[in-house]
Motif scaffolding. Structure first.
Motif, PDB file in Angstrom:
ATOM      1  N   TYR A  54      68.552 -79.002  66.756  1.00  0.00           N
ATOM      2  CA  TYR A  54      68.590 -80.035  65.328  1.00  0.00           C
ATOM      3  C   TYR A  54      68.073 -79.205  64.514  1.00  0.00           C
ATOM      4  CZ  TYR A  54      73.184 -81.769  68.018  1.00  0.00           C
ATOM      5  OH  TYR A  54      73.833 -82.289  67.781  1.00  0.00           O
ATOM      6  N   THR A  55      67.964 -79.149  62.985  1.00  0.00           N
ATOM      7  CA  THR A  55      66.506 -79.012  62.255  1.00  0.00           C
ATOM      8  C   THR A  55      66.924 -80.582  61.482  1.00  0.00           C
ATOM      9  OG1 THR A  55      67.902 -78.525  60.552  1.00  0.00           O
ATOM     10  CG2 THR A  55      67.404 -77.074  61.324  1.00  0.00           C
ATOM     11  N   ARG A  56      65.757 -80.357  60.941  1.00  0.00           N
ATOM     12  CA  ARG A  56      65.447 -82.264  60.330  1.00  0.00           C
ATOM     13  C   ARG A  56      67.189 -82.512  59.746  1.00  0.00           C
ATOM     14  NH1 ARG A  56      60.369 -82.884  56.947  1.00  0.00           N
ATOM     15  NH2 ARG A  56      60.359 -80.566  56.557  1.00  0.00           N
ATOM     16  N   GLU A  57      67.009 -81.972  58.153  1.00  0.00           N
ATOM     17  CA  GLU A  57      68.114 -81.631  57.706  1.00  0.00           C
ATOM     18  C   GLU A  57      70.089 -82.328  58.410  1.00  0.00           C
ATOM     19  OE1 GLU A  57      70.458 -82.629  54.780  1.00  0.00           O
ATOM     20  OE2 GLU A  57      68.361 -82.272  54.345  1.00  0.00           O
ATOM     21  N   GLY A  79      60.603 -79.449  66.327  1.00  0.00           N
ATOM     22  CA  GLY A  79      60.338 -77.664  66.215  1.00  0.00           C
ATOM     23  C   GLY A  79      59.921 -78.051  65.105  1.00  0.00           C
ATOM     24  N   TYR A  80      59.764 -78.965  64.055  1.00  0.00           N
ATOM     25  CA  TYR A  80      59.427 -79.170  63.014  1.00  0.00           C
ATOM     26  C   TYR A  80      57.312 -79.019  63.344  1.00  0.00           C
ATOM     27  CZ  TYR A  80      57.049 -81.233  58.911  1.00  0.00           C
ATOM     28  OH  TYR A  80      56.591 -81.262  57.200  1.00  0.00           O
ATOM     29  N   ALA A  81      57.831 -79.613  64.133  1.00  0.00           N
ATOM     30  CA  ALA A  81      56.349 -80.082  64.456  1.00  0.00           C
ATOM     31  C   ALA A  81      55.607 -78.660  65.032  1.00  0.00           C
ATOM     32  CB  ALA A  81      55.905 -81.180  65.950  1.00  0.00           C
ATOM     33  N   ALA A  82      56.529 -78.202  65.676  1.00  0.00           N
ATOM     34  CA  ALA A  82      55.908 -76.303  65.599  1.00  0.00           C
ATOM     35  C   ALA A  82      55.388 -75.752  64.722  1.00  0.00           C
ATOM     36  CB  ALA A  82      56.937 -76.077  66.817  1.00  0.00           C
ATOM     37  N   ALA A  83      56.466 -75.855  63.712  1.00  0.00           N
ATOM     38  CA  ALA A  83      56.313 -75.272  62.813  1.00  0.00           C
ATOM     39  C   ALA A  83      54.779 -76.020  62.009  1.00  0.00           C
ATOM     40  CB  ALA A  83      57.783 -75.141  61.259  1.00  0.00           C
ATOM     41  N   THR A  84      55.009 -76.552  61.377  1.00  0.00           N
ATOM     42  CA  THR A  84      54.037 -77.325  61.089  1.00  0.00           C
ATOM     43  C   THR A  84      52.752 -77.067  61.558  1.00  0.00           C
ATOM     44  OG1 THR A  84      53.318 -78.877  62.013  1.00  0.00           O
ATOM     45  CG2 THR A  84      54.289 -78.967  59.714  1.00  0.00           C
ATOM     46  N   TYR A  85      51.823 -76.193  62.836  1.00  0.00           N
ATOM     47  CA  TYR A  85      51.442 -76.528  63.970  1.00  0.00           C
ATOM     48  C   TYR A  85      51.117 -74.401  63.935  1.00  0.00           C
ATOM     49  CZ  TYR A  85      48.535 -75.573  68.681  1.00  0.00           C
ATOM     50  OH  TYR A  85      47.546 -74.981  69.165  1.00  0.00           O
ATOM     51  N   LEU A  86      51.908 -74.120  63.665  1.00  0.00           N
ATOM     52  CA  LEU A  86      52.189 -72.507  63.396  1.00  0.00           C
ATOM     53  C   LEU A  86      50.986 -72.358  62.172  1.00  0.00           C
ATOM     54  CD1 LEU A  86      55.000 -70.774  64.637  1.00  0.00           C
ATOM     55  CD2 LEU A  86      52.822 -70.900  66.044  1.00  0.00           C
ATOM     56  N   LEU A  87      51.498 -73.288  60.913  1.00  0.00           N
ATOM     57  CA  LEU A  87      51.085 -73.125  60.079  1.00  0.00           C
ATOM     58  C   LEU A  87      49.110 -73.152  59.564  1.00  0.00           C
ATOM     59  CD1 LEU A  87      53.912 -74.308  57.509  1.00  0.00           C
ATOM     60  CD2 LEU A  87      53.146 -71.856  58.006  1.00  0.00           C
TER      61      LEU A  87
END
Length: 265
Positions: A54-57, A79-87
Protein backbone atom coordinates in the motif's frame (compact mmCIF):
# COMPACT_ATOMS: atom_id res chain seq x y z
CA UNK A 1 10.61 -2.86 33.07
CA UNK A 2 8.31 0.20 33.17
CA UNK A 3 4.84 -1.08 33.99
CA UNK A 4 2.67 2.01 34.51
CA UNK A 5 2.46 4.36 31.54
CA UNK A 6 2.88 8.04 32.38
CA UNK A 7 0.94 10.05 29.73
CA UNK A 8 2.98 13.19 30.39
CA UNK A 9 6.17 11.39 29.42
CA UNK A 10 5.37 11.14 25.69
CA UNK A 11 4.50 13.78 23.15
CA UNK A 12 4.36 11.46 20.12
CA UNK A 13 2.76 8.06 19.71
CA UNK A 14 3.95 5.92 16.81
CA UNK A 15 1.54 3.18 15.73
CA UNK A 16 2.13 0.14 13.58
CA UNK A 17 -0.91 -0.70 11.44
CA UNK A 18 -1.52 -4.41 10.68
CA UNK A 19 -2.15 -6.25 13.92
CA UNK A 20 -2.04 -3.04 15.95
CA UNK A 21 -4.58 -0.54 14.58
CA UNK A 22 -6.51 -2.92 12.34
CA UNK A 23 -6.77 -6.39 10.89
CA UNK A 24 -8.13 -6.54 7.36
CA UNK A 25 -10.71 -3.76 7.11
CA UNK A 26 -11.66 -3.60 10.81
CA UNK A 27 -10.24 -1.51 13.62
CA UNK A 28 -8.97 -3.51 16.57
CA UNK A 29 -10.50 -3.00 20.03
CA UNK A 30 -9.82 0.44 21.47
CA UNK A 31 -8.00 1.80 18.42
CA UNK A 32 -10.47 4.51 17.46
CA UNK A 33 -11.05 5.63 21.03
CA UNK A 34 -7.32 5.74 21.81
CA UNK A 35 -6.46 7.81 18.73
CA UNK A 36 -9.28 10.26 19.47
CA UNK A 37 -8.13 10.62 23.07
CA UNK A 38 -4.52 11.25 22.06
CA UNK A 39 -5.64 14.00 19.71
CA UNK A 40 -7.69 15.53 22.53
CA UNK A 41 -4.55 15.52 24.69
CA UNK A 42 -2.66 17.35 21.93
CA UNK A 43 -0.30 14.46 21.24
CA UNK A 44 1.44 13.81 17.93
CA UNK A 45 0.11 10.62 16.29
CA UNK A 46 2.03 8.90 13.49
CA UNK A 47 1.49 5.62 11.65
CA UNK A 48 4.68 3.67 10.95
CA UNK A 49 4.12 0.58 8.83
CA UNK A 50 6.40 -1.85 7.03
CA UNK A 51 3.93 -2.39 4.23
CA UNK A 52 5.05 -2.30 0.61
CA UNK A 53 1.71 -3.29 -0.88
CA UNK A 54 0.00 0.00 0.00
CA UNK A 55 1.20 3.53 -0.72
CA UNK A 56 0.98 6.21 1.93
CA UNK A 57 -2.11 7.58 0.22
CA UNK A 58 -3.70 4.14 0.18
CA UNK A 59 -2.91 3.68 3.87
CA UNK A 60 -4.52 7.02 4.56
CA UNK A 61 -7.64 6.04 2.59
CA UNK A 62 -7.88 2.75 4.49
CA UNK A 63 -7.67 4.54 7.83
CA UNK A 64 -10.24 7.11 6.72
CA UNK A 65 -12.61 4.30 5.72
CA UNK A 66 -12.34 3.03 9.31
CA UNK A 67 -13.19 6.41 10.83
CA UNK A 68 -9.70 7.80 11.41
CA UNK A 69 -8.39 10.94 9.70
CA UNK A 70 -4.58 10.99 9.67
CA UNK A 71 -2.48 13.68 8.05
CA UNK A 72 -0.72 12.42 4.93
CA UNK A 73 2.71 13.40 6.28
CA UNK A 74 2.07 11.41 9.47
CA UNK A 75 2.17 8.10 7.58
CA UNK A 76 5.39 6.24 6.78
CA UNK A 77 5.61 3.02 4.79
CA UNK A 78 8.63 0.83 4.11
CA UNK A 79 8.18 1.68 0.44
CA UNK A 80 8.31 5.40 1.16
CA UNK A 81 11.43 4.90 3.30
CA UNK A 82 13.06 3.04 0.40
CA UNK A 83 12.25 5.97 -1.90
CA UNK A 84 13.74 8.58 0.43
CA UNK A 85 16.82 6.38 0.88
CA UNK A 86 17.35 6.26 -2.89
CA UNK A 87 16.98 10.04 -3.14
CA UNK A 88 19.97 10.38 -0.84
CA UNK A 89 22.23 8.13 -2.91
CA UNK A 90 25.22 9.86 -4.48
CA UNK A 91 24.70 8.40 -7.94
CA UNK A 92 22.05 8.52 -10.63
CA UNK A 93 19.52 5.85 -9.65
CA UNK A 94 17.77 3.37 -11.94
CA UNK A 95 15.80 1.01 -9.74
CA UNK A 96 14.62 -2.48 -10.60
CA UNK A 97 11.61 -3.27 -8.39
CA UNK A 98 10.61 -6.74 -7.29
CA UNK A 99 7.39 -6.07 -5.47
CA UNK A 100 3.83 -5.02 -6.09
CA UNK A 101 2.43 -1.94 -7.79
CA UNK A 102 2.35 0.18 -4.64
CA UNK A 103 6.11 -0.10 -4.16
CA UNK A 104 6.78 1.05 -7.71
CA UNK A 105 4.26 3.87 -7.25
CA UNK A 106 5.99 5.11 -4.08
CA UNK A 107 9.34 5.22 -5.88
CA UNK A 108 7.96 6.76 -9.05
CA UNK A 109 6.04 9.34 -7.03
CA UNK A 110 9.31 10.49 -5.44
CA UNK A 111 10.97 10.88 -8.83
CA UNK A 112 12.97 7.64 -8.80
CA UNK A 113 13.72 6.34 -12.31
CA UNK A 114 12.50 2.75 -12.69
CA UNK A 115 13.83 0.11 -15.07
CA UNK A 116 12.85 -3.43 -16.02
CA UNK A 117 16.34 -4.17 -17.34
CA UNK A 118 18.44 -5.92 -14.68
CA UNK A 119 21.65 -5.10 -16.56
CA UNK A 120 21.02 -1.35 -16.41
CA UNK A 121 19.75 -1.25 -12.81
CA UNK A 122 21.88 0.58 -10.24
CA UNK A 123 19.66 -0.63 -7.39
CA UNK A 124 17.41 -3.62 -6.73
CA UNK A 125 14.47 -2.86 -4.42
CA UNK A 126 12.62 -5.84 -2.95
CA UNK A 127 9.24 -5.86 -1.24
CA UNK A 128 6.37 -8.28 -0.75
CA UNK A 129 5.39 -9.74 -4.13
CA UNK A 130 2.43 -12.13 -4.30
CA UNK A 131 3.30 -12.82 -7.95
CA UNK A 132 6.97 -13.62 -7.37
CA UNK A 133 8.26 -15.98 -10.07
CA UNK A 134 11.41 -17.78 -11.16
CA UNK A 135 11.89 -15.10 -13.84
CA UNK A 136 11.80 -12.38 -11.17
CA UNK A 137 14.30 -14.35 -9.09
CA UNK A 138 16.58 -14.56 -12.12
CA UNK A 139 16.21 -10.83 -12.82
CA UNK A 140 17.02 -9.91 -9.23
CA UNK A 141 20.02 -12.22 -9.20
CA UNK A 142 21.28 -10.77 -12.48
CA UNK A 143 20.92 -7.18 -11.28
CA UNK A 144 22.83 -7.83 -8.07
CA UNK A 145 25.60 -9.80 -9.76
CA UNK A 146 25.91 -6.97 -12.28
CA UNK A 147 26.62 -4.48 -9.49
CA UNK A 148 23.18 -3.22 -8.44
CA UNK A 149 22.89 -2.29 -4.76
CA UNK A 150 20.58 -4.79 -3.06
CA UNK A 151 17.98 -2.94 -0.95
CA UNK A 152 15.20 -4.70 0.98
CA UNK A 153 12.28 -2.50 1.96
CA UNK A 154 11.40 -4.49 5.09
CA UNK A 155 12.63 -7.59 6.95
CA UNK A 156 9.27 -9.15 7.82
CA UNK A 157 9.21 -12.93 7.25
CA UNK A 158 5.43 -12.99 7.04
CA UNK A 159 2.44 -10.67 6.99
CA UNK A 160 -0.81 -11.15 8.97
CA UNK A 161 -4.01 -11.35 6.91
CA UNK A 162 -7.54 -12.23 7.96
CA UNK A 163 -7.52 -15.93 8.72
CA UNK A 164 -3.76 -16.43 8.83
CA UNK A 165 -0.41 -15.22 7.49
CA UNK A 166 1.37 -15.00 4.13
CA UNK A 167 5.09 -14.74 3.25
CA UNK A 168 6.39 -11.17 3.24
CA UNK A 169 9.47 -9.49 1.73
CA UNK A 170 12.25 -11.25 3.62
CA UNK A 171 11.84 -14.76 2.14
CA UNK A 172 11.94 -13.24 -1.36
CA UNK A 173 15.04 -11.20 -0.52
CA UNK A 174 16.80 -14.24 0.96
CA UNK A 175 16.02 -16.27 -2.16
CA UNK A 176 17.73 -13.60 -4.30
CA UNK A 177 20.61 -13.45 -1.85
CA UNK A 178 21.06 -17.22 -2.06
CA UNK A 179 20.84 -17.27 -5.87
CA UNK A 180 23.26 -14.37 -6.35
CA UNK A 181 25.61 -15.42 -3.51
CA UNK A 182 25.82 -11.69 -2.68
CA UNK A 183 24.71 -10.06 0.55
CA UNK A 184 21.85 -7.60 1.04
CA UNK A 185 23.30 -4.08 1.09
CA UNK A 186 20.66 -2.27 3.18
CA UNK A 187 17.20 -2.57 4.70
CA UNK A 188 15.12 0.61 4.97
CA UNK A 189 12.04 -0.43 7.00
CA UNK A 190 11.58 -1.07 10.71
CA UNK A 191 13.73 -1.68 12.74
CA UNK A 192 16.46 0.04 10.70
CA UNK A 193 18.14 3.14 12.05
CA UNK A 194 17.31 4.85 8.77
CA UNK A 195 13.55 4.35 9.20
CA UNK A 196 13.68 5.54 12.81
CA UNK A 197 15.66 8.65 11.90
CA UNK A 198 13.06 9.59 9.29
CA UNK A 199 10.21 9.10 11.78
CA UNK A 200 11.89 11.16 14.47
CA UNK A 201 12.74 13.91 12.00
CA UNK A 202 9.10 14.02 10.93
CA UNK A 203 7.88 14.10 14.53
CA UNK A 204 10.26 16.92 15.47
CA UNK A 205 10.88 15.27 18.85
CA UNK A 206 13.67 13.50 20.69
CA UNK A 207 13.48 9.71 20.93
CA UNK A 208 12.70 9.65 24.66
CA UNK A 209 9.55 11.71 24.06
CA UNK A 210 8.13 9.11 21.67
CA UNK A 211 6.38 5.77 22.22
CA UNK A 212 6.33 3.04 19.55
CA UNK A 213 3.25 0.83 19.73
CA UNK A 214 3.14 -2.38 17.71
CA UNK A 215 2.57 -6.12 17.64
CA UNK A 216 5.98 -7.39 16.46
CA UNK A 217 9.00 -7.91 18.66
CA UNK A 218 11.60 -8.08 15.87
CA UNK A 219 10.50 -4.89 14.11
CA UNK A 220 8.34 -2.56 16.24
CA UNK A 221 9.94 -3.30 19.60
CA UNK A 222 13.46 -3.67 18.22
CA UNK A 223 13.12 -0.31 16.47
CA UNK A 224 12.58 1.31 19.85
CA UNK A 225 15.30 -0.63 21.62
CA UNK A 226 17.81 0.38 18.93
CA UNK A 227 16.98 4.07 19.12
CA UNK A 228 15.89 5.06 22.62
CA UNK A 229 12.22 5.28 21.63
CA UNK A 230 10.14 3.59 24.32
CA UNK A 231 8.01 0.64 23.27
CA UNK A 232 4.57 -0.82 23.94
CA UNK A 233 3.69 -4.30 22.69
CA UNK A 234 0.05 -5.15 21.99
CA UNK A 235 -0.97 -8.80 21.82
CA UNK A 236 -3.50 -8.32 19.02
CA UNK A 237 -1.18 -9.33 16.18
CA UNK A 238 1.58 -11.86 15.56
CA UNK A 239 3.23 -11.93 19.01
CA UNK A 240 1.82 -14.29 21.63
CA UNK A 241 2.48 -14.25 25.40
CA UNK A 242 4.60 -17.36 24.88
CA UNK A 243 6.70 -15.57 22.23
CA UNK A 244 7.28 -12.72 24.67
CA UNK A 245 8.46 -15.05 27.43
CA UNK A 246 10.94 -16.74 25.10
CA UNK A 247 12.32 -13.55 23.52
CA UNK A 248 15.31 -11.48 24.57
CA UNK A 249 13.50 -8.42 23.20
CA UNK A 250 11.81 -6.76 26.18
CA UNK A 251 9.29 -3.95 25.55
CA UNK A 252 8.73 -1.21 28.11
CA UNK A 253 5.01 -1.93 28.26
CA UNK A 254 2.77 -4.85 27.33
CA UNK A 255 -0.97 -4.55 26.71
CA UNK A 256 -3.52 -7.13 25.65
CA UNK A 257 -5.26 -4.53 23.45
CA UNK A 258 -5.15 -0.81 22.73
CA UNK A 259 -8.21 -0.50 24.97
CA UNK A 260 -5.98 -1.51 27.89
CA UNK A 261 -3.43 1.11 26.91
CA UNK A 262 -6.21 3.73 26.82
CA UNK A 263 -7.11 2.94 30.42
CA UNK A 264 -3.69 4.18 31.54
CA UNK A 265 -4.22 7.51 29.76
Amino acid sequence: MIRELDPSRYQAYFFDLDGTIYTGSKLLPGAGELIAHLHQLGKKVMYLTNTTVYTREQCRSRLQSMGLNPEYDDIMTAGYAAATYLLQEQQKVRALVIGERALAQELDGMGIVLTEDPLSATHLIVGLDREFTYDKLAAGMTAVRNGARFIVANPDPFCPVPGGIIPDSWPIAKAIEAASTLRIHAMTGKPSAYYTEQALRSSGLEAERCLMIGDRLETDMMMGMNSGVHTALVLTGVTTPEDLLQSKIVPDYVFATLADLLKQL
